[in-house]
Design a protein around this motif. Structure first.
Motif, PDB file in Angstrom:
ATOM      1  N   THR A 199       0.105   0.823 -12.715  1.00  0.00           N
ATOM      2  CA  THR A 199      -0.275  -0.473 -12.123  1.00  0.00           C
ATOM      3  C   THR A 199      -1.732  -0.788 -12.455  1.00  0.00           C
ATOM      4  O   THR A 199      -2.576   0.105 -12.526  1.00  0.00           O
ATOM      5  CB  THR A 199      -0.097  -0.455 -10.597  1.00  0.00           C
ATOM      6  OG1 THR A 199      -0.844   0.635 -10.048  1.00  0.00           O
ATOM      7  CG2 THR A 199       1.369  -0.294 -10.235  1.00  0.00           C
ATOM      8  N   ILE A 239      -4.245  -5.862  -2.532  1.00  0.00           N
ATOM      9  CA  ILE A 239      -3.499  -5.379  -1.374  1.00  0.00           C
ATOM     10  C   ILE A 239      -4.433  -5.018  -0.223  1.00  0.00           C
ATOM     11  O   ILE A 239      -4.127  -5.254   0.945  1.00  0.00           O
ATOM     12  CB  ILE A 239      -2.641  -4.159  -1.776  1.00  0.00           C
ATOM     13  CG1 ILE A 239      -1.518  -4.603  -2.727  1.00  0.00           C
ATOM     14  CG2 ILE A 239      -2.079  -3.449  -0.555  1.00  0.00           C
ATOM     15  CD1 ILE A 239      -0.754  -3.454  -3.352  1.00  0.00           C
ATOM     16  N   ALA A 240      -5.589  -4.443  -0.558  1.00  0.00           N
ATOM     17  CA  ALA A 240      -6.499  -3.952   0.480  1.00  0.00           C
ATOM     18  C   ALA A 240      -7.205  -5.068   1.235  1.00  0.00           C
ATOM     19  O   ALA A 240      -7.443  -4.939   2.446  1.00  0.00           O
ATOM     20  CB  ALA A 240      -7.527  -3.011  -0.143  1.00  0.00           C
ATOM     21  N   LEU A 273       6.814  -3.401  -4.602  1.00  0.00           N
ATOM     22  CA  LEU A 273       5.486  -3.769  -5.101  1.00  0.00           C
ATOM     23  C   LEU A 273       5.507  -5.155  -5.755  1.00  0.00           C
ATOM     24  O   LEU A 273       4.566  -5.938  -5.591  1.00  0.00           O
ATOM     25  CB  LEU A 273       4.992  -2.718  -6.096  1.00  0.00           C
ATOM     26  CG  LEU A 273       3.546  -2.875  -6.577  1.00  0.00           C
ATOM     27  CD1 LEU A 273       2.579  -2.818  -5.399  1.00  0.00           C
ATOM     28  CD2 LEU A 273       3.198  -1.802  -7.597  1.00  0.00           C
ATOM     29  N   LEU A 315       0.833  -1.204   0.000  1.00  0.00           N
ATOM     30  CA  LEU A 315       0.000   0.000   0.000  1.00  0.00           C
ATOM     31  C   LEU A 315       0.870   1.258   0.000  1.00  0.00           C
ATOM     32  O   LEU A 315       0.548   2.245  -0.664  1.00  0.00           O
ATOM     33  CB  LEU A 315      -0.922  -0.005   1.221  1.00  0.00           C
ATOM     34  CG  LEU A 315      -2.035   1.048   1.247  1.00  0.00           C
ATOM     35  CD1 LEU A 315      -3.012   0.823   0.099  1.00  0.00           C
ATOM     36  CD2 LEU A 315      -2.779   0.997   2.579  1.00  0.00           C
ATOM     37  N   LEU A 352       2.504   1.518  -3.639  1.00  0.00           N
ATOM     38  CA  LEU A 352       1.600   1.674  -4.783  1.00  0.00           C
ATOM     39  C   LEU A 352       1.588   3.085  -5.393  1.00  0.00           C
ATOM     40  O   LEU A 352       1.640   3.223  -6.622  1.00  0.00           O
ATOM     41  CB  LEU A 352       0.187   1.263  -4.365  1.00  0.00           C
ATOM     42  CG  LEU A 352      -0.788   0.867  -5.468  1.00  0.00           C
ATOM     43  CD1 LEU A 352      -0.225  -0.275  -6.307  1.00  0.00           C
ATOM     44  CD2 LEU A 352      -2.126   0.462  -4.864  1.00  0.00           C
ATOM     45  N   PRO A 353       1.548   4.173  -4.597  1.00  0.00           N
ATOM     46  CA  PRO A 353       1.518   5.522  -5.202  1.00  0.00           C
ATOM     47  C   PRO A 353       2.784   5.879  -5.974  1.00  0.00           C
ATOM     48  O   PRO A 353       2.766   6.805  -6.798  1.00  0.00           O
ATOM     49  CB  PRO A 353       1.348   6.445  -3.973  1.00  0.00           C
ATOM     50  CG  PRO A 353       0.810   5.575  -2.900  1.00  0.00           C
ATOM     51  CD  PRO A 353       1.407   4.244  -3.128  1.00  0.00           C
ATOM     52  N   GLU A 410      -5.662  -1.963 -12.108  1.00  0.00           N
ATOM     53  CA  GLU A 410      -6.649  -1.624 -11.092  1.00  0.00           C
ATOM     54  C   GLU A 410      -6.808  -2.728 -10.055  1.00  0.00           C
ATOM     55  O   GLU A 410      -7.158  -2.455  -8.910  1.00  0.00           O
ATOM     56  CB  GLU A 410      -8.003  -1.331 -11.757  1.00  0.00           C
ATOM     57  CG  GLU A 410      -8.004  -0.074 -12.616  1.00  0.00           C
ATOM     58  CD  GLU A 410      -9.369   0.206 -13.217  1.00  0.00           C
ATOM     59  OE1 GLU A 410     -10.291  -0.610 -12.977  1.00  0.00           O
ATOM     60  OE2 GLU A 410      -9.514   1.230 -13.904  1.00  0.00           O
ATOM     61  N   TRP A 411      -6.555  -3.984 -10.456  1.00  0.00           N
ATOM     62  CA  TRP A 411      -6.770  -5.089  -9.514  1.00  0.00           C
ATOM     63  C   TRP A 411      -5.687  -5.193  -8.455  1.00  0.00           C
ATOM     64  O   TRP A 411      -5.824  -5.936  -7.498  1.00  0.00           O
ATOM     65  CB  TRP A 411      -6.915  -6.418 -10.266  1.00  0.00           C
ATOM     66  CG  TRP A 411      -5.749  -6.804 -11.125  1.00  0.00           C
ATOM     67  CD1 TRP A 411      -5.560  -6.495 -12.431  1.00  0.00           C
ATOM     68  CD2 TRP A 411      -4.603  -7.584 -10.729  1.00  0.00           C
ATOM     69  NE1 TRP A 411      -4.379  -7.033 -12.893  1.00  0.00           N
ATOM     70  CE2 TRP A 411      -3.783  -7.705 -11.873  1.00  0.00           C
ATOM     71  CE3 TRP A 411      -4.206  -8.183  -9.534  1.00  0.00           C
ATOM     72  CZ2 TRP A 411      -2.579  -8.403 -11.847  1.00  0.00           C
ATOM     73  CZ3 TRP A 411      -3.002  -8.876  -9.503  1.00  0.00           C
ATOM     74  CH2 TRP A 411      -2.204  -8.979 -10.648  1.00  0.00           C
ATOM     75  N   PHE A 412      -4.586  -4.427  -8.597  1.00  0.00           N
ATOM     76  CA  PHE A 412      -3.541  -4.434  -7.577  1.00  0.00           C
ATOM     77  C   PHE A 412      -4.068  -3.915  -6.235  1.00  0.00           C
ATOM     78  O   PHE A 412      -3.763  -4.466  -5.184  1.00  0.00           O
ATOM     79  CB  PHE A 412      -2.350  -3.578  -8.019  1.00  0.00           C
ATOM     80  CG  PHE A 412      -1.319  -4.329  -8.818  1.00  0.00           C
ATOM     81  CD1 PHE A 412      -1.661  -5.470  -9.532  1.00  0.00           C
ATOM     82  CD2 PHE A 412      -0.002  -3.898  -8.869  1.00  0.00           C
ATOM     83  CE1 PHE A 412      -0.722  -6.160 -10.283  1.00  0.00           C
ATOM     84  CE2 PHE A 412       0.947  -4.582  -9.611  1.00  0.00           C
ATOM     85  CZ  PHE A 412       0.584  -5.719 -10.332  1.00  0.00           C
ATOM     86  N   LEU A 413      -4.852  -2.835  -6.281  1.00  0.00           N
ATOM     87  CA  LEU A 413      -5.351  -2.219  -5.044  1.00  0.00           C
ATOM     88  C   LEU A 413      -6.260  -3.158  -4.257  1.00  0.00           C
ATOM     89  O   LEU A 413      -6.042  -3.335  -3.049  1.00  0.00           O
ATOM     90  CB  LEU A 413      -6.061  -0.904  -5.342  1.00  0.00           C
ATOM     91  CG  LEU A 413      -6.595  -0.139  -4.121  1.00  0.00           C
ATOM     92  CD1 LEU A 413      -5.469   0.169  -3.137  1.00  0.00           C
ATOM     93  CD2 LEU A 413      -7.293   1.152  -4.540  1.00  0.00           C
ATOM     94  N   PRO A 414      -7.267  -3.790  -4.862  1.00  0.00           N
ATOM     95  CA  PRO A 414      -8.073  -4.753  -4.089  1.00  0.00           C
ATOM     96  C   PRO A 414      -7.252  -5.908  -3.536  1.00  0.00           C
ATOM     97  O   PRO A 414      -7.493  -6.364  -2.409  1.00  0.00           O
ATOM     98  CB  PRO A 414      -9.110  -5.248  -5.115  1.00  0.00           C
ATOM     99  CG  PRO A 414      -9.172  -4.189  -6.143  1.00  0.00           C
ATOM    100  CD  PRO A 414      -7.810  -3.597  -6.216  1.00  0.00           C
TER     101      PRO A 414
END
Length: 323
Positions: free
Chosen positions: A143, A151-152, A234, A134, A137-138, A145-149
């Protein structure tokens, strides 16, 4: 018989298929990339990886200490190395059971305490690696879009589970199966949800995963590349979150694929991304294997039987009920 054989053969074939495809598509460039590798960095990567295993042993000893189980650093490190070596062979992370059997064999912990210690370790691993992802990521452009879910979900899941443990408190039940669950939840809470445990296990988990990331960063330097550190962070995060789903033994194939894809999305050439991913995991697995062989000699012949049992028999509910 055939069910057990297929449980090993099919995941192994999947792993081999993924690796074969990755190497085939960049084979010509791969040979050139390997020819320019600096072996000095290889020695550094192996050393850092070995230190990371000792750090894992120290953390596992701390987790067991929270359950009033006292063991030495060498013993705890050998437990982890042997179980992880078994995970390179057997599917579905069944090698983790080796640790539980060793602790019980030596009359150091109950089966329930062994399982609880594994749960605590896994939660801190997954949540820590997700938090590092997390943060990274910024800093990485482009990257998916599915990377964020991806990780979250572990972070939210860890927070929800911690809240659940706190709200449950101490409960008892006359139902024998609910009694097992309540006892294990109490053990997990005792080993993890207090100020000292959160500080010690949190800090050590961060250090362990930074060391794991550093191994990959050194491999990057070995091939003369200048991939930004946050991209490496990442890549390791995505690789290990994908690896957490036990599709293949030890995550072989899926881990390399996730790393290579992340590096390529950040602009690394496919051949370079592939060789970094493969060598990084190869180093980590070979160090694990050497440590696992050493652990077999440390524990003795009986540990071989326990490794076999982790795959053939597993752990029964009756054993979890034992005090």
């Amino acid at each position: 018989m055939w069910r057990r054989v297929s449980a090993v053969v099919i995941p192994t074939l999947i792993a081999c298929g993924i690796l074969a495809y990755m190497l085939w598509r960049v084979w010509d460039d791969l040979v050139v990339t390997l020819a320019h590798a600096d072996p000095l960095y290889l020695a550094v990567a192996v050393l850092v990886c070995a230190i990371a295993w000792v750090m894992r042993g120290w953390r596992y000893r701390s987790i067991l200490g929270g359950l009033a189980v006292r063991i030495g650093l060498v013993f705890s490190t050998a437990c982890i190395l042997l179980s992880q070596t078994a995970n390179l062979i057997v599917p579905a992370r069944l090698g983790d059971l080796v640790r539980i059997f060793i602790l019980k064999h030596e009359d150091l912990a109950t089966y329930s305490q062994g399982v609880s210690s594994l749960v605590v370790e896994r939660i801190f691993d997954v949540v820590t690696i997700a938090l590092l992802g997390l943060l990274a990521l910024p800093f990485v452009i482009g990257t998916p879009e599915w990377f964020l879910p991806l990780i979250a979900v572990p972070i939210v899941g860890g927070a929800v589970f911690a809240a659940f443990l706190l709200l449950m408190g101490d409960r008892h039940s006359e139902n024998r199966y609910l009694g097992i669950v309540y006892r294990m939840l109490a053990e997990i809470r005792a080993a993890s949800l207090n100020a000292r445990a959160l500080l010690v296990l949190g800090a050590s988990s961060i250090a362990i995963w930074l060391a794991d990331i550093l191994v990959c960063a050194v491999v990057v330097l070995m091939f003369g590349e200048s991939i930004p550190f946050m991209v490496v962070v990442l890549a390791i995060v995505i690789g290990n979150l994908v690896k957490a789903v036990p599709i293949t033994p030890g995550g072989v194939g899926t881990y390399e694929f996730a790393l290579a894809v992340t590096f390529e999305l950040a602009g690394t050439a496919p051949a370079t991304a592939t060789v970094i991913a493969v060598i990084d995991h190869l180093i980590k697995n070979l160090v694990t294997l050497v440590g696992g062989i050493g652990s077999l000699y440390y524990f003795g012949d009986w540990s071989v039987h326990l490794m076999k049992r982790s795959f053939h028999e597993g752990l029964s509910r009756e054993e979890l009920r034992e005090p």
